[in-house]
Design an enzyme around this catalytic site. Structure first.
Site, PDB file in Angstrom:
ATOM      1  N   SER A 185       0.789  -1.233   0.000  1.00 12.97           N
ATOM      2  CA  SER A 185       0.000   0.000   0.000  1.00 12.97           C
ATOM      3  C   SER A 185       0.818   1.278   0.000  1.00 12.97           C
ATOM      4  O   SER A 185       0.354   2.299  -0.477  1.00 12.97           O
ATOM      5  CB  SER A 185      -0.943   0.015   1.199  1.00 12.97           C
ATOM      6  OG  SER A 185      -1.856  -1.033   1.102  1.00 12.97           O
ATOM      7  N   THR A 186       2.004   1.250   0.579  1.00  9.05           N
ATOM      8  CA  THR A 186       2.799   2.470   0.689  1.00  9.05           C
ATOM      9  C   THR A 186       4.251   2.189   0.302  1.00  9.05           C
ATOM     10  O   THR A 186       4.703   1.046   0.366  1.00  9.05           O
ATOM     11  CB  THR A 186       2.792   3.025   2.130  1.00  9.05           C
ATOM     12  OG1 THR A 186       3.481   2.095   2.975  1.00  9.05           O
ATOM     13  CG2 THR A 186       1.376   3.258   2.643  1.00  9.05           C
TER      14      THR A 186
END
Length: 185
Positions: free
Chosen positions: A27-28
């Protein structure tokens, strides 16, 4: 064509004749940088596809969404590619970690087009009620786990703050002294 006895019965010749897509996502960018073991585990699903009988030329890794959040308005080109391929009936199985109900659109398409969903724990046929139920339970448990982890982190911070011991990372060039007071390095 006779079924290979080492291949689970859910994986049929019709699946092996189509592509196996390994979906890799974090996600990041911080997760990509600091949680590399998860990324390695996701790439290792390619080996699982090989062990289940997919020929190497039918296995495709989609990793264009590394560092892109699945929430909000983020565009995920890898996910779009995955959905398109499943919708065209080109995919026998989607491999991924933590396949959860938040991917409902994809799971519904897998059901419609006879595409299996495979993770480290099992092989799921989304046309089968019990498999859909199991994926739903796994997703709910994952959500609960995130809730509990978040609650523990907040509780820990609140507890440290109530004792006057909550510390945050300092800017470059500053450190905490032995008494816990910030000062220049």
């Amino acid at each position: 064509m006779k079924q290979n006895p080492s291949v689970p019965p859910k994986v049929r010749a019709e699946h092996l004749g189509r592509e196996a897509l390994v979906y890799v996502r974090q996600s990041t960018m911080a997760q990509v940088r600091f949680n590399q073991e998860s990324t390695h585990r996701q790439y290792a699903l390619r080996e699982r596809a090989l062990s289940l009988g997919w020929p190497e030329e039918h296995i495709r890794v989609i990793d264009g969404d590394l560092g892109i959040s699945g929430s909000g308005r983020s565009r995920r080109p890898g996910f779009a590619q995955l959905v398109t391929s499943v919708s065209l009936g080109e995919v026998g199985a989607v491999f991924g970690l933590e396949i959860s109900p938040d991917l409902m659109k994809l799971l519904e398409l897998c059901s419609l087009f006879g595409t299996l969903v495979i993770d480290e724990d099992g092989i799921y046929d989304m046309a089968d009620f019990n498999d859909r139920l199991l994926i739903g339970l796994k997703g709910t448990m994952g959500e609960a786990e995130l809730h509990f982890l978040h609650a523990r982190m907040i509780g820990g911070k609140e507890n440290a703050a109530s004792r006057g011991e909550l510390r945050f990372p300092l800017p470059v060039g500053y450190v905490y002294d032995p008494d816990g007071k910030p000062g220049m390095d």
